[in-house]
Design a protein around this motif. Structure first.
Motif, PDB file in Angstrom:
ATOM      1  N   ARG A 615       0.849  -1.182   0.000  1.00 26.43           N
ATOM      2  CA  ARG A 615       0.000   0.000   0.000  1.00 26.43           C
ATOM      3  C   ARG A 615       0.883   1.230   0.000  1.00 26.43           C
ATOM      4  NH1 ARG A 615      -5.113  -1.678   1.179  1.00 26.43           N
ATOM      5  NH2 ARG A 615      -5.891   0.470   1.397  1.00 26.43           N
ATOM      6  N   SER A 617       0.804   5.340   1.039  1.00 22.48           N
ATOM      7  CA  SER A 617       0.053   6.159   1.982  1.00 22.48           C
ATOM      8  C   SER A 617       0.594   7.578   2.016  1.00 22.48           C
ATOM      9  CB  SER A 617       0.099   5.548   3.383  1.00 22.48           C
ATOM     10  OG  SER A 617       1.437   5.461   3.863  1.00 22.48           O
ATOM     11  N   ARG A 656     -13.125  10.443   4.448  1.00 22.71           N
ATOM     12  CA  ARG A 656     -13.169   9.000   4.696  1.00 22.71           C
ATOM     13  C   ARG A 656     -14.045   8.289   3.672  1.00 22.71           C
ATOM     14  NH1 ARG A 656     -15.447   6.124  10.128  1.00 22.71           N
ATOM     15  NH2 ARG A 656     -17.405   6.948   9.265  1.00 22.71           N
ATOM     16  N   ARG A 660     -12.585   5.424   1.197  1.00 22.63           N
ATOM     17  CA  ARG A 660     -13.172   4.084   1.268  1.00 22.63           C
ATOM     18  C   ARG A 660     -13.769   3.667  -0.068  1.00 22.63           C
ATOM     19  NH1 ARG A 660     -16.517   3.521   6.998  1.00 22.63           N
ATOM     20  NH2 ARG A 660     -14.692   3.188   8.350  1.00 22.63           N
ATOM     21  N   ARG A 665      -8.049   3.201   2.913  1.00 22.41           N
ATOM     22  CA  ARG A 665      -8.324   3.307   4.350  1.00 22.41           C
ATOM     23  C   ARG A 665      -7.868   4.675   4.824  1.00 22.41           C
ATOM     24  NH1 ARG A 665      -5.998  -2.083   4.843  1.00 22.41           N
ATOM     25  NH2 ARG A 665      -4.102  -1.120   5.719  1.00 22.41           N
ATOM     26  N   GLU A 667      -6.949   6.444   8.491  1.00 25.30           N
ATOM     27  CA  GLU A 667      -6.722   6.233   9.919  1.00 25.30           C
ATOM     28  C   GLU A 667      -6.326   7.554  10.563  1.00 25.30           C
ATOM     29  OE1 GLU A 667      -3.690   3.320   9.936  1.00 25.30           O
ATOM     30  OE2 GLU A 667      -4.959   1.696   9.164  1.00 25.30           O
ATOM     31  N   SER A 681      -4.388   5.693   2.846  1.00 26.36           N
ATOM     32  CA  SER A 681      -3.612   4.715   2.080  1.00 26.36           C
ATOM     33  C   SER A 681      -4.472   4.103   0.979  1.00 26.36           C
ATOM     34  CB  SER A 681      -3.092   3.606   3.006  1.00 26.36           C
ATOM     35  OG  SER A 681      -4.170   2.896   3.606  1.00 26.36           O
TER      36      SER A 681
END
Length: 706
Positions: A615, A617, A656, A660, A665, A667, A681
């Protein structure tokens, strides 16, 4: 008897013996129920009947021992009838029928003398006279037994009648056949082999029916023919009668002499065939037959179970799903009364009733309103089923006659009006056309139409509620879009305000002027992008994903915001990921703007790109006031909840959702008084390519193995 007839009769008597034996076993096994004074008599009669039938199968019907066993069997059945009167404690009735039962027993016992006379004398005249007298006396005994059975069931208490129904039914079948059998023997002489075999068959059918009356649940058993079976049986009987009548008349015409007989036969057969082709298949004749059967064979006009199944199937899961619910609602009520068409009147926003749907009913434009307010209030208050034929004759029930609309009174097809009531409110009115066989509405129509109308009303209200929810959901979606756009406009406004404040201090700096122009250009582009996104929020799909460089996107965001606030960017080289660049840019802009709003003017915001292999990020780090763990856990990603004064609470929520939606994701890690770190990410392009290649290889291996 011939050999074949004797064999068939022996088989039938063997079947009767088996039936009697099994019935006796059933009576013995039913002793666990309540005490019955007639149980022993029934058991003895069934056993003696089985013995008699077995003797007939082994020796033949006309032997003296067999005839003597028949006398004993009849005496046992007479005694059983007498004992049945003691079931419900009718002591006076028992005493009254005792002389008749004794007389029947004595007359039956005389058969022993006739058996001796018929086989002890060689004179044919004496034997024939003995046979005729024996047959006549048994006819009298059978009639007396039937009279006793009639009085037994007619005078029984309600608690005993259901228990006695099966027993008296079996005994009546047996004695009625014996009366006819001995009457034929008295009139026509010795019995034919067919009549003898028929006796065994009737006995084999009657004794299990009698045994059912002694079963523990026998009192609850009932024989009810279904309406479809009754219709088919009566239709079949009519066809058979019709065919026999045609054959008989044709044979009668055949007795005429000369060529006229052939002409009459041919003409009659042609006329009969034309009549059958024209009358039997017509819907009106079938409906007339159905109404006649319902009127004379059943207590209720409607088979409520079948009607409810058909109603639910029509309104709930119609084969043609393209038809609207309003049309299926009319059909579901029309099917109940066999109406050929119908209308549905529905209220508009001002409670004015007008045409909502029609089913097989073509009408010109109806007046608006189609019903007066007085009539709708009356229907709502009284839940009145309107009968328009009665109204045309001047009959009214709740004062509805002055309020009926002229167009309905003039429409001759209008037969019934069914109000659709839901929780005391009128939600519609169904107008039903007259059925094929004209009739007046009665209490059964009122009951079933009232219940079905309430059910139809609930379906219509549910559909209306669902449409309102869908409309509210569309408005909510539009409001969400506007909230996101307002948040973006607020960000652009904040950027412009901050840019103006910095311009007062650094306008002489050429580098600042260069950055200011870039920022203004970016802000204008962002406004245009917001207008374009307003019509396509939530429309991104997996097919829109692309491979882009995360580091390049982060650098563009840094260049856009650095004129307003210090932005540190940690370069790590190229980081290719799979996602939607435009959506991720929007999400990252929200996070950077939130970080700037939470930081002091001289506290830089850090953007760091990291390549984790699987991934990629981006980390957005600020050194602001931070957020508490409960706020992060319960409120951070809820719309319209913000820790900033005057904030919309939209940025983190939209960021978010955007991340998504493209398989990423988001966080967050925050400490009060220290700062906040957001990490967004996405799958790396190399990992996505590896997974895709691995899936392709696995599919190939599976295909080769198959």
């Amino acid at each position: 008897m011939t050999g074949v007839s004797q064999m068939v009769a022996s088989v039938l008597f063997g079947l009767a013996a088996l039936s009697g034996g099994l019935s006796a076993v059933a009576v013995i096994r039913s002793r666990g129920g309540a005490y019955r004074p007639d149980r022993g008599a029934a058991l003895a009669a069934l056993i003696l009947t089985a013995i008699w039938a077995g003797a007939c199968a082994a020796l033949g019907h006309g032997r003296p021992p067999v005839l003597l066993a028949e006398v004993i069997r009849n005496l046992a059945w007479i005694f059983l009838i007498y004992r049945l009167f003691a079931n419900d404690g009718r002591s006076e009735t028992v005493r009254a029928v005792r002389p008749l039962a004794v007389a029947l027993g004595l007359v039956e016992a005389l058969q022993i003398a006739f058996i001796a006379a018929g086989h002890g004398f060689e004179t044919a005249e004496i034997a024939g006279l003995a046979a005729e007298t024996s047959a006549l006396l048994r006819v009298l005994v059978g009639i007396g037994a039937l009279v006793l059975l009639h009085n037994l069931l007619a005078g029984a208490a309600d608690s005993s009648r259901s228990m006695l129904a099966w027993i008296t039914g079996g005994l009546a079948l047996l004695w009625a056949f014996l009366v006819n059998r001995h009457m034929v023997a008295y009139l026509a002489g010795p019995m034919s082999p067919e009549m003898t075999g028929g006796t065994a068959l009737v006995v084999a059918i009657a004794v299990p029916i009698i045994a059912l009356g002694y079963a523990r649940g026998g009192a609850d058993l009932s024989l009810r023919t279904s309406r479809p079976v009754t219709f088919r049986l009566i239709s079949l009987a009519l066809i058979v009668i019709y065919l026999f009548a045609m054959v008989g008349l044709s044979s009668w015409l055949g007795w005429m002499s000369g060529d006229y007989s052939r002409i009459a036969q041919v003409g009659f057969l042609l006329a009969a065939g034309a009549l059958s082709l024209l009358w039997l298949p017509s819907p009106k004749s079938r409906k007339w037959l159905q109404v006649t059967i319902l009127k004379h064979f059943f207590r209720h006009r409607y088979d409520y179970r079948s009607e409810w199944i058909r109603f639910t199937k029509t309104i709930g899961c119609a084969p043609d799903e393209t038809r609207p619910l309003s049309e299926r609602a009319v059909q579901s009520l029309a099917d109940i009364t066999d109406s050929q068409s119908g209308l549905l009147l529905l209220p508009d926003g001002e409670d004015v009733f007008s045409l909502g749907a029609d089913w097989r009913w073509s009408l010109p434009d109806l007046p608006n309103p189609a019903m007066s307010d007085e009539l709708t209030r009356l229907l709502e208050r009284e839940e009145l089923i309107l009968g328009f034929d009665e109204a045309r004759r001047g009959i009214e029930h709740c004062g509805e006659l002055p309020h009926l609309p002229d167009w309905l009174m003039a429409e001759k097809r209008a037969w019934a009006g069914v109000p659709l009531i839901h929780l005391g409110r009128l939600v519609g009115v169904v107008i039903l056309a007259r059925p094929l066989i004209p009739r007046d509405l009665d209490w059964e129509d009122f009951d079933i139409l009232k219940v079905a109308g309430r059910q139809v009303a609930s379906y219509l209200v549910e559909q209306s509620s669902q449409q309102a929810l869908d409309e509210a959901a569309r408005f909510d979606e539009f409001n969400r879009r506007m909230a996101f756009v307002m948040h973006d406009i607020k960000n652009v406004s904040s950027q412009s305000s901050l840019l103006l404040r910095n311009a007062e201090k650094h306008l002489d700096n050429p580098e600042f002027r260069k950055d200011m122009l870039i920022t203004l250009r970016k802000s204008a582009d962002k406004l245009e992008q917001m207008l374009a996104r307003l019509g396509r929020y939530g429309t991104h799909t997996a097919d829109d994903r692309e491979v882009f460089d995360l580091a390049s996107l982060a650098r563009d965001v840094q260049m856009r915001f650095r004129a307003m606030h210090p932005i540190d960017f940690v370069e790590v080289g190229q980081c290719r990921v799979v996602g939607i660049r435009e959506a991720f840019d929007q999400a990252l802009s929200h996070l950077v703007q939130n970080a700037i709003d939470a930081s002091d003017a001289d506290a830089p915001v850090t953007i760091e790109v990291a390549n984790g292999g699987l991934r990629g990020s981006i980390v957005v780090l600020d050194r602001g006031s931070g957020m508490s763990p409960p706020f992060v856990r319960n409120q951070l990603f809820k719309p319209f909840v913000s820790s900033k004064k005057g904030g919309f609470g939209i940025g983190a929520c939209e960021a978010r959702e955007l991340v998504r939606a493209m398989g990423g994701r988001l966080e967050v890690d925050s400490r009060e008084g220290i700062g906040t770190r957001f990490t967004a990410s996405l799958p790396s392009a190399d990992a996505a390519h590896l997974m895709s290649s691995s899936g392709t290889r696995c599919t190939s291996l599976e295909n080769e193995a198959a």
